[in-house]
Design a protein around this motif. Structure first.
Motif, PDB file in Angstrom:
ATOM      1  N   PHE A   1      -2.634  14.320  -5.779  1.00  0.00           N
ATOM      2  CA  PHE A   1      -2.310  13.260  -4.809  1.00  0.00           C
ATOM      3  C   PHE A   1      -2.936  11.959  -5.281  1.00  0.00           C
ATOM      4  N   GLN A   2      -2.359  10.850  -4.825  1.00  0.00           N
ATOM      5  CA  GLN A   2      -2.823   9.536  -5.261  1.00  0.00           C
ATOM      6  C   GLN A   2      -2.602   8.506  -4.167  1.00  0.00           C
ATOM      7  N   LEU A   3      -3.408   7.452  -4.211  1.00  0.00           N
ATOM      8  CA  LEU A   3      -3.280   6.302  -3.328  1.00  0.00           C
ATOM      9  C   LEU A   3      -2.917   5.091  -4.176  1.00  0.00           C
ATOM     10  N   THR A   4      -2.214   4.129  -3.599  1.00  0.00           N
ATOM     11  CA  THR A   4      -1.799   2.954  -4.358  1.00  0.00           C
ATOM     12  C   THR A   4      -2.073   1.689  -3.567  1.00  0.00           C
ATOM     13  N   ALA A   5      -2.502   0.656  -4.288  1.00  0.00           N
ATOM     14  CA  ALA A   5      -2.662  -0.685  -3.731  1.00  0.00           C
ATOM     15  C   ALA A   5      -2.260  -1.654  -4.831  1.00  0.00           C
ATOM     16  N   GLY A   6      -1.197  -2.406  -4.615  1.00  0.00           N
ATOM     17  CA  GLY A   6      -0.707  -3.241  -5.699  1.00  0.00           C
ATOM     18  C   GLY A   6       0.120  -4.419  -5.224  1.00  0.00           C
ATOM     19  N   VAL A   7       0.751  -5.050  -6.197  1.00  0.00           N
ATOM     20  CA  VAL A   7       1.596  -6.197  -5.903  1.00  0.00           C
ATOM     21  C   VAL A   7       2.785  -6.189  -6.858  1.00  0.00           C
ATOM     22  N   ARG A   8       3.969  -6.403  -6.303  1.00  0.00           N
ATOM     23  CA  ARG A   8       5.184  -6.582  -7.092  1.00  0.00           C
ATOM     24  C   ARG A   8       5.540  -8.056  -7.125  1.00  0.00           C
ATOM     25  N   VAL A   9       5.950  -8.521  -8.297  1.00  0.00           N
ATOM     26  CA  VAL A   9       6.424  -9.899  -8.438  1.00  0.00           C
ATOM     27  C   VAL A   9       7.874  -9.808  -8.880  1.00  0.00           C
ATOM     28  N   ILE A  10       8.780 -10.397  -8.062  1.00  0.00           N
ATOM     29  CA  ILE A  10      10.227 -10.266  -8.286  1.00  0.00           C
ATOM     30  C   ILE A  10      10.837 -11.660  -8.451  1.00  0.00           C
TER      31      ILE A  10
ATOM     32  N   LEU B   1       0.851  -1.182   0.000  1.00  0.00           N
ATOM     33  CA  LEU B   1       0.000   0.000   0.000  1.00  0.00           C
ATOM     34  C   LEU B   1       0.887   1.232   0.000  1.00  0.00           C
ATOM     35  N   GLY B   2       0.360   2.346  -0.542  1.00  0.00           N
ATOM     36  CA  GLY B   2       1.175   3.545  -0.559  1.00  0.00           C
ATOM     37  C   GLY B   2       0.371   4.783  -0.891  1.00  0.00           C
ATOM     38  N   ALA B   3       1.075   5.908  -0.999  1.00  0.00           N
ATOM     39  CA  ALA B   3       0.455   7.188  -1.320  1.00  0.00           C
ATOM     40  C   ALA B   3       1.502   8.082  -1.965  1.00  0.00           C
ATOM     41  N   GLY B   4       1.025   9.114  -2.670  1.00  0.00           N
ATOM     42  CA  GLY B   4       1.931  10.040  -3.327  1.00  0.00           C
ATOM     43  C   GLY B   4       1.368  11.447  -3.347  1.00  0.00           C
ATOM     44  N   LEU B   5       2.263  12.432  -3.384  1.00  0.00           N
ATOM     45  CA  LEU B   5       1.895  13.844  -3.431  1.00  0.00           C
ATOM     46  C   LEU B   5       2.742  14.509  -4.491  1.00  0.00           C
ATOM     47  N   GLY B   6       2.131  15.419  -5.276  1.00  0.00           N
ATOM     48  CA  GLY B   6       2.906  16.031  -6.335  1.00  0.00           C
ATOM     49  C   GLY B   6       2.312  17.312  -6.868  1.00  0.00           C
ATOM     50  N   ALA B   7       2.952  17.809  -7.922  1.00  0.00           N
ATOM     51  CA  ALA B   7       2.484  18.993  -8.653  1.00  0.00           C
ATOM     52  C   ALA B   7       2.082  18.552 -10.050  1.00  0.00           C
ATOM     53  N   SER B   8       1.015  19.154 -10.580  1.00  0.00           N
ATOM     54  CA  SER B   8       0.463  18.732 -11.866  1.00  0.00           C
ATOM     55  C   SER B   8       0.238  19.941 -12.763  1.00  0.00           C
ATOM     56  N   VAL B   9       0.720  19.845 -13.997  1.00  0.00           N
ATOM     57  CA  VAL B   9       0.447  20.859 -15.015  1.00  0.00           C
ATOM     58  C   VAL B   9      -0.740  20.356 -15.827  1.00  0.00           C
ATOM     59  N   MET B  10      -1.889  21.048 -15.709  1.00  0.00           N
ATOM     60  CA  MET B  10      -3.134  20.582 -16.310  1.00  0.00           C
ATOM     61  C   MET B  10      -3.580  21.511 -17.431  1.00  0.00           C
ATOM     62  N   ASN B  11      -4.077  20.914 -18.497  1.00  0.00           N
ATOM     63  CA  ASN B  11      -4.632  21.676 -19.612  1.00  0.00           C
ATOM     64  C   ASN B  11      -6.051  21.203 -19.869  1.00  0.00           C
ATOM     65  N   VAL B  12      -6.977  22.148 -19.937  1.00  0.00           N
ATOM     66  CA  VAL B  12      -8.358  21.827 -20.283  1.00  0.00           C
ATOM     67  C   VAL B  12      -8.689  22.569 -21.576  1.00  0.00           C
TER      68      VAL B  12
END
Length: 263
Positions: free
Chosen positions: A204-213, A171-182
């Motif tokens: 901002f975003q949330l993550t739920a995933g799986v890595r296979v190594i 599980l995870g999360a992220g924060l950032g800056a976004s250049v948006m065009n409409v």
């Protein structure tokens, strides 16, 4: 008898200590810190999208009455459904044990679908022939591609895995800056032309995933990633239809990626 009993107990204690010593892991194994790697990863994504919290407010203010000083009119739409969003990106990161961090550049694009939605309206509109008329809430039709939108974002993400093995759910999360065009081919801009506005906002975003190594140098990953890019306000329309609009791009994609790692 007591001496023999004491000698037997001493011998038994020595045997237990020796067995425990032999069974204990070596120093390097006992102090194993878990996975430690640096990596680079690329990914592609697709999933549902929408423009949520869309508000359009008149550029002009009311001069009298109960709305004096407020926007002459306001349209509030809970959500505009979008077509499938597409996206892609690249990550550069590091993992230490079950904790990983990445710097990511991503790109998203979507267009709204044709739809009828409920609009909460307030205030008045001006008609040069009929004067001011009160607004009423109700259904409104939005044509296909009423808005087209793209977002290029820089994120800092963090994840925590539940295990440290070949298969790593996390599980995870992220924060950032976004250049948006409409932009729009059916909505006029402030100069009477077509709409095209660019703004920088937060994301901002949330993550739920799986890595296979399964390999020493590469891995694959699958992720569900809800994300929100906050844009506004921007101006559109002309004359008494001129407005300040704001909205949030919401994406709900599934991501598939591949990465290469080194220690």
């Amino acid at each position: 008898m007591m001496s023999e009993y004491h000698g037997s107990m001493t011998l038994t204690a020595k045997r237990v200590f020796l067995m425990a010593f032999l069974a204990a892991p070596s120093g390097s194994a006992a102090e194993k810190p878990g996975r430690s790697m640096d990596f680079i990863s690329v990914w592609g994504a697709r999933g549902p999208s929408s423009l949520v919290g869309y508000v359009s407010s008149s550029w002009y203010s009311a001069t009298m009455g109960t709305r004096a000083g407020q926007s002459l009119w306001t349209y509030d739409v809970a959500s505009l459904r979008g077509r499938a969003v597409t996206g892609g990106g690249v990550q550069l990161g590091a993992q230490r044990g079950v904790v990983a961090g990445t710097i990511e550049v991503s790109r998203w694009s979507m267009a709204t679908a044709a739809q009828t939605v409920w609009v909460e309206a307030a205030g008045q509109v001006y008609d040069p022939f009929g004067g001011y008329a009160d607004l009423l809430s109700g259904d409104a039709e939005f044509p296909a591609r009423y808005f087209e939108m793209s977002a290029t974002a820089l994120f800092i993400n963090g994840t925590v895995a539940f295990t440290d093995g070949v298969v790593e759910p996390y599980l995870g999360a992220g924060l950032g800056a976004s250049v948006m065009n409409v932009r729009s081919g059916v909505v006029a801009g402030v100069d009477g032309g077509r709409l095209s506005e660019t703004r920088v906002g937060i994301a901002f975003q949330l993550t739920a995933g799986v890595r296979v190594i399964p390999w020493d140098a590469a891995f694959v990953w699958l992720e569900f990633r809800p994300g929100w890019h906050v844009m506004g306000p921007f101006e559109k329309g002309a004359g008494f239809e001129r407005s300040r609009d704001q909205l949030i791009l919401q994406v709900l994609p599934v991501i598939l990626g591949v990465g290469w790692m080194w220690s």
